[in-house]
Design a protein around this motif. Structure first.
Motif, short mmCIF file in Angstrom:
data_model
loop_
_atom_site.label_atom_id
_atom_site.label_comp_id
_atom_site.label_asym_id
_atom_site.label_seq_id
_atom_site.Cartn_x
_atom_site.Cartn_y
_atom_site.Cartn_z
N LYS A 1 -7.25 -11.10 -10.59
CA LYS A 1 -7.60 -10.16 -11.65
C LYS A 1 -9.06 -10.31 -12.05
O LYS A 1 -9.77 -9.31 -12.28
CB LYS A 1 -6.68 -10.34 -12.85
CG LYS A 1 -5.24 -9.97 -12.57
CD LYS A 1 -4.37 -10.05 -13.81
CE LYS A 1 -2.94 -9.61 -13.49
NZ LYS A 1 -2.07 -9.66 -14.70
N ARG B 1 6.06 -2.41 -6.03
CA ARG B 1 5.55 -3.74 -6.38
C ARG B 1 6.24 -4.85 -5.61
O ARG B 1 5.65 -5.89 -5.35
CB ARG B 1 5.70 -3.97 -7.89
CG ARG B 1 4.84 -3.01 -8.73
CD ARG B 1 4.97 -3.34 -10.21
NE ARG B 1 4.15 -2.45 -11.01
CZ ARG B 1 2.87 -2.65 -11.27
NH1 ARG B 1 2.27 -3.72 -10.78
NH2 ARG B 1 2.19 -1.80 -12.01
N GLU C 1 -15.35 -4.55 -9.75
CA GLU C 1 -15.45 -3.26 -10.45
C GLU C 1 -16.80 -3.11 -11.14
O GLU C 1 -17.43 -2.05 -11.07
CB GLU C 1 -14.30 -3.15 -11.46
CG GLU C 1 -14.28 -1.82 -12.20
CD GLU C 1 -13.16 -1.75 -13.23
OE1 GLU C 1 -13.35 -1.09 -14.26
OE2 GLU C 1 -12.09 -2.37 -12.99
N GLU D 1 -9.60 1.59 -6.56
CA GLU D 1 -9.15 2.45 -7.66
C GLU D 1 -7.73 2.97 -7.41
O GLU D 1 -7.05 3.39 -8.34
CB GLU D 1 -10.10 3.63 -7.82
CG GLU D 1 -11.51 3.23 -8.27
CD GLU D 1 -12.53 4.30 -7.92
OE1 GLU D 1 -13.12 4.88 -8.85
OE2 GLU D 1 -12.73 4.55 -6.70
N GLY D 2 -7.33 3.00 -6.14
CA GLY D 2 -6.00 3.48 -5.81
C GLY D 2 -5.88 4.98 -5.76
O GLY D 2 -4.82 5.52 -5.44
N ARG E 1 1.60 1.48 -2.61
CA ARG E 1 1.09 0.86 -3.83
C ARG E 1 2.11 0.85 -4.96
O ARG E 1 2.08 -0.02 -5.82
CB ARG E 1 -0.18 1.60 -4.29
CG ARG E 1 -1.40 1.35 -3.41
CD ARG E 1 -2.61 2.09 -3.95
NE ARG E 1 -3.81 1.85 -3.17
CZ ARG E 1 -4.67 0.87 -3.39
NH1 ARG E 1 -4.44 0.02 -4.35
NH2 ARG E 1 -5.75 0.73 -2.64
N GLU E 2 3.02 1.81 -4.99
CA GLU E 2 3.95 1.92 -6.09
C GLU E 2 5.13 0.96 -5.96
O GLU E 2 5.88 0.78 -6.91
CB GLU E 2 4.47 3.36 -6.20
CG GLU E 2 3.37 4.41 -6.33
CD GLU E 2 2.41 4.10 -7.47
OE1 GLU E 2 2.89 3.69 -8.54
OE2 GLU E 2 1.19 4.27 -7.29
N LYS F 1 -7.32 -1.47 -9.41
CA LYS F 1 -5.98 -2.05 -9.37
C LYS F 1 -6.08 -3.41 -8.68
O LYS F 1 -6.79 -3.57 -7.69
CB LYS F 1 -5.02 -1.13 -8.63
CG LYS F 1 -4.87 0.23 -9.32
CD LYS F 1 -3.85 1.09 -8.63
CE LYS F 1 -3.73 2.46 -9.28
NZ LYS F 1 -3.34 2.39 -10.70
N THR F 2 -5.37 -4.38 -9.20
CA THR F 2 -5.62 -5.77 -8.80
C THR F 2 -4.69 -6.30 -7.72
O THR F 2 -4.98 -7.33 -7.10
CB THR F 2 -5.50 -6.70 -10.03
OG1 THR F 2 -4.14 -6.67 -10.51
CG2 THR F 2 -6.42 -6.25 -11.15
N SER F 3 -3.57 -5.63 -7.46
CA SER F 3 -2.52 -6.25 -6.65
C SER F 3 -2.98 -6.67 -5.27
O SER F 3 -2.69 -7.80 -4.82
CB SER F 3 -1.32 -5.30 -6.53
OG SER F 3 -1.73 -4.06 -5.96
N THR G 1 4.30 -5.92 -2.53
CA THR G 1 2.90 -6.32 -2.66
C THR G 1 2.57 -7.56 -1.83
O THR G 1 1.57 -7.61 -1.11
CB THR G 1 2.54 -6.57 -4.14
OG1 THR G 1 2.70 -5.36 -4.88
CG2 THR G 1 1.09 -7.04 -4.26
N LYS H 1 -3.21 4.50 1.72
CA LYS H 1 -1.89 4.83 1.20
C LYS H 1 -0.97 5.26 2.33
O LYS H 1 -1.40 5.88 3.30
CB LYS H 1 -2.00 5.96 0.17
CG LYS H 1 -2.79 5.59 -1.07
CD LYS H 1 -2.78 6.70 -2.10
CE LYS H 1 -3.50 7.94 -1.60
NZ LYS H 1 -3.58 8.99 -2.66
#
Length: 267
Positions: A240, A118, A247, A143-144, A115-116, A156-158, A121, A92
């Motif tokens: 995804k 978008r 996961e 997991e972020g 991460r926030e 989280k998939t991005s 990305t 992060k």
């Protein structure tokens, strides 16, 4: 004795940092290949000073490009995972500004992401892809955030798109994605259980310095690191679906470590 132990550990850590960090700074600036290997030696010594005993199960695959996907429990995950191989982290953006740990993250050539946002990305995935294409092993804490160490939070998939981006940008046939599970299993030789695992975990609402003092005071943790079944990612792989597979594999390996240790104590 706990106060004496904390003092001795801090002296040892300070001495290690004063020797290694300036050397690593020079290696990174000059582009020396040893700059990728020195962090593993540094973190192995640091883990011993802090009282972590690491048990590695399985192996990091040799093929490159390689993206490791791990659960995330504490700041100490970075130290412990670094003992197992020459790796860099996807962190992060705020980590860059943390005292001490931020400097270590920079010197380990981490990629810092927001991460926030978008809208960034694609740009961030491209930066990670370029590092993968250059042969660097990157670790994604999918997991972020950090968990309590007893479970795996939804991935989280991005940023999983970085694997496909590496294929597009380099012409590689595939990128290997390998799941990794880290589990804190014992404290002073005794199984931690759900309640005592909070000693090792560092959820986001806990302040860093008090938690660091707890780790220094206790100083006797057993940790499992499990490398799972890798997956070859092609250009058309759905990120995804890839995230869901990783996961499931990380969650299964975490439970293997936690249940295995508890069953051993009851036998």
């Amino acid at each position: 004795m706990s106060g004496l132990r904390v003092s001795l550990v801090l002296v040892g850590v300070a001495a290690l940092v004063l020797v290694v960090v300036p050397l690593q700074y020079i290696l990174v600036k000059t582009g020396s290949a040893f700059g990728n290997r020195l962090p593993r030696l540094f973190h192995r010594l640091l883990a011993r000073l802090l009282g972590f005993r690491v048990h590695v199960h399985g192996k990091m695959v040799k093929g490159r490009p390689l993206l490791l996907v791990s659960n995330h429990i504490s700041w100490s995950d970075i130290i412990l995972l670094s003992t197992a191989g020459d790796i860099s982290f996807i962190a992060k953006s705020e980590v860059r500004n943390w005292p001490f740990f931020g400097s270590l993250a920079v010197l380990q050539r981490s990629v810092f992401v927001e991460r926030e946002r978008r809208g960034k990305t694609g740009e961030q995935a491209s930066e990670i892809a370029s590092r993968l294409a250059a042969g660097d092993v990157m670790v994604l804490f999918a997991e972020g955030t950090t968990s309590d160490g007893n479970r795996v939070l939804p991935f989280k998939t991005s940023l999983f798109g970085a694997a496909s981006a590496a294929i597009r940008e380099t012409g590689a046939e595939a990128v290997t994605v390998q799941p990794v599970a880290i589990a804190y299993t014992r404290l002073h030789g005794m199984p931690m259980g759900r309640y005592h695992r909070a000693v090792a975990s560092w959820p986001g609402d806990v302040e860093l310095l008090p938690h660091l003092r707890t780790i220094l005071r206790e100083g006797a943790f057993d940790v499992d690191i499990r490398f799972g079944e890798p997956m070859a990612v092609a250009a058309g792989t759905n990120r995804k679906e890839l995230a869901r597979i990783m996961e499931r594999r990380v969650r299964a390996m975490l439970q293997t470590s936690l249940m295995g240790r508890e069953m051993q104590s009851e036998a």
